[in-house]
Scaffold this active site. Sequence first.
Site, PDB file in Angstrom:
ATOM      1  N   GLN A 176       1.060   3.619   2.106  1.00  0.00           N
ATOM      2  CA  GLN A 176       1.674   3.792   3.423  1.00  0.00           C
ATOM      3  C   GLN A 176       2.199   2.467   3.985  1.00  0.00           C
ATOM      4  O   GLN A 176       2.070   2.175   5.172  1.00  0.00           O
ATOM      5  CB  GLN A 176       0.674   4.416   4.385  1.00  0.00           C
ATOM      6  N   SER A 177       2.805   1.663   3.135  1.00  0.00           N
ATOM      7  CA  SER A 177       3.278   0.350   3.551  1.00  0.00           C
ATOM      8  C   SER A 177       4.442   0.430   4.543  1.00  0.00           C
ATOM      9  O   SER A 177       5.501   0.991   4.240  1.00  0.00           O
ATOM     10  CB  SER A 177       3.716  -0.459   2.329  1.00  0.00           C
ATOM     11  N   ASN A 178       4.253  -0.169   5.719  1.00  0.00           N
ATOM     12  CA  ASN A 178       5.352  -0.315   6.670  1.00  0.00           C
ATOM     13  C   ASN A 178       6.404  -1.295   6.157  1.00  0.00           C
ATOM     14  O   ASN A 178       7.593  -1.136   6.410  1.00  0.00           O
ATOM     15  CB  ASN A 178       4.815  -0.810   8.015  1.00  0.00           C
ATOM     16  N   ALA A 198       0.834  -1.203   0.000  1.00  0.00           N
ATOM     17  CA  ALA A 198       0.000   0.000   0.000  1.00  0.00           C
ATOM     18  C   ALA A 198       0.870   1.256   0.000  1.00  0.00           C
ATOM     19  O   ALA A 198       2.072   1.203   0.276  1.00  0.00           O
ATOM     20  CB  ALA A 198      -0.910  -0.007   1.222  1.00  0.00           C
ATOM     21  N   ALA A 205       7.281  -1.833   3.020  1.00  0.00           N
ATOM     22  CA  ALA A 205       8.123  -1.176   2.017  1.00  0.00           C
ATOM     23  C   ALA A 205       9.125  -0.241   2.679  1.00  0.00           C
ATOM     24  O   ALA A 205      10.313  -0.216   2.313  1.00  0.00           O
ATOM     25  CB  ALA A 205       7.253  -0.417   1.025  1.00  0.00           C
TER      26      ALA A 205
END
Length: 342
Positions: free
Chosen positions: A79-81, A77, A83
Amino acid sequence: MPRIDTLLSAFPRASLLGQPTPLERLGRLSEELDIDLWIKRDDLTGLSFGGNKTRQLEYYIGAARAAAADTILITGAVQSNFARTAAAAAAKYGMHAVLQREERVAGMDPLYYSSGNIFLSDILGADVMRYPDGEDEVGADAALEACAEDLRAKGRSSYIIPLGLGHPPLGALGYVQGGAELAAQIGGFDAAVVPSGSGATHGGFLTGVRLAGITAPVFGICVRRDAALQKARLEQVADALATLMGIPRPFGCDDIFTWDGALAPGYGRAGPATRTALQRMARTEGILLDPVYSAKTFAGLLGLLKEGAITKGQKILLLHTGGLPALFAYQNDLGFGGAGAL
């Protein structure tokens, strides 16, 4: 059955987590809720504001190093943690990171696209590509494959961290180890409450605590799909994980519990139960939760207590998976004001 450390020693592992994360008793909430509440602080894994993805990345980065990769590709996403943490892990080991941002959450304001994990990933020097569909795991993985092929043509050696169920759940090994780590710290508990999204954390944790001899129920709180769909996903993850480790699956279908009472209004959005849980944890214990995973998980614990699946006096374990940078991207969506004027 071989020991957990023996099973895991077959897989290359990069050192990203320096020590066991803390286990804390939440005294005020224990008194308020009339349970013995403990929290496993996987928000304190270190590495760019921490979070549970660090455990998974130890095995993905380990495999990438074994393959002599110079570039990591990952999808998630906006706001991917995962990534953001992958970009930090790549930097730590001298690799480049390519982050694919999927449009999973509609209707967010501009802050969502510039703050939190976006801002940190930019500082970490990651390259970015975009994917317009947030519900197409196969397509998102295929887009990473196409990018990796293009990089190979340019002489780069790429390693893909996949999203879809068609790949071995290598990252789930991190929570097999995490479940064993917790078992050594706590000895036992009456129930655990964990987030359930991709299934890697939930499935790995359940496998780890079962292999460590803990038979208490582990409730997976749905953050992306309803309970029926998530249980079906966990069945696939659990089977694939057991195959990867070369062992019989240490639990059956009836041992997979999923709960979706705090899922609405959907992935990446905070409903009233999530907002209430986030605020209650902050103002009672001084611990911050994120709106996508950990606040929904605590909301799930409160819901299970209300429904009677968790009962008074029980020793309960809550897994805090971090994700705190996203708080800054969600501040307009959450809408918290001050606690009150003096």
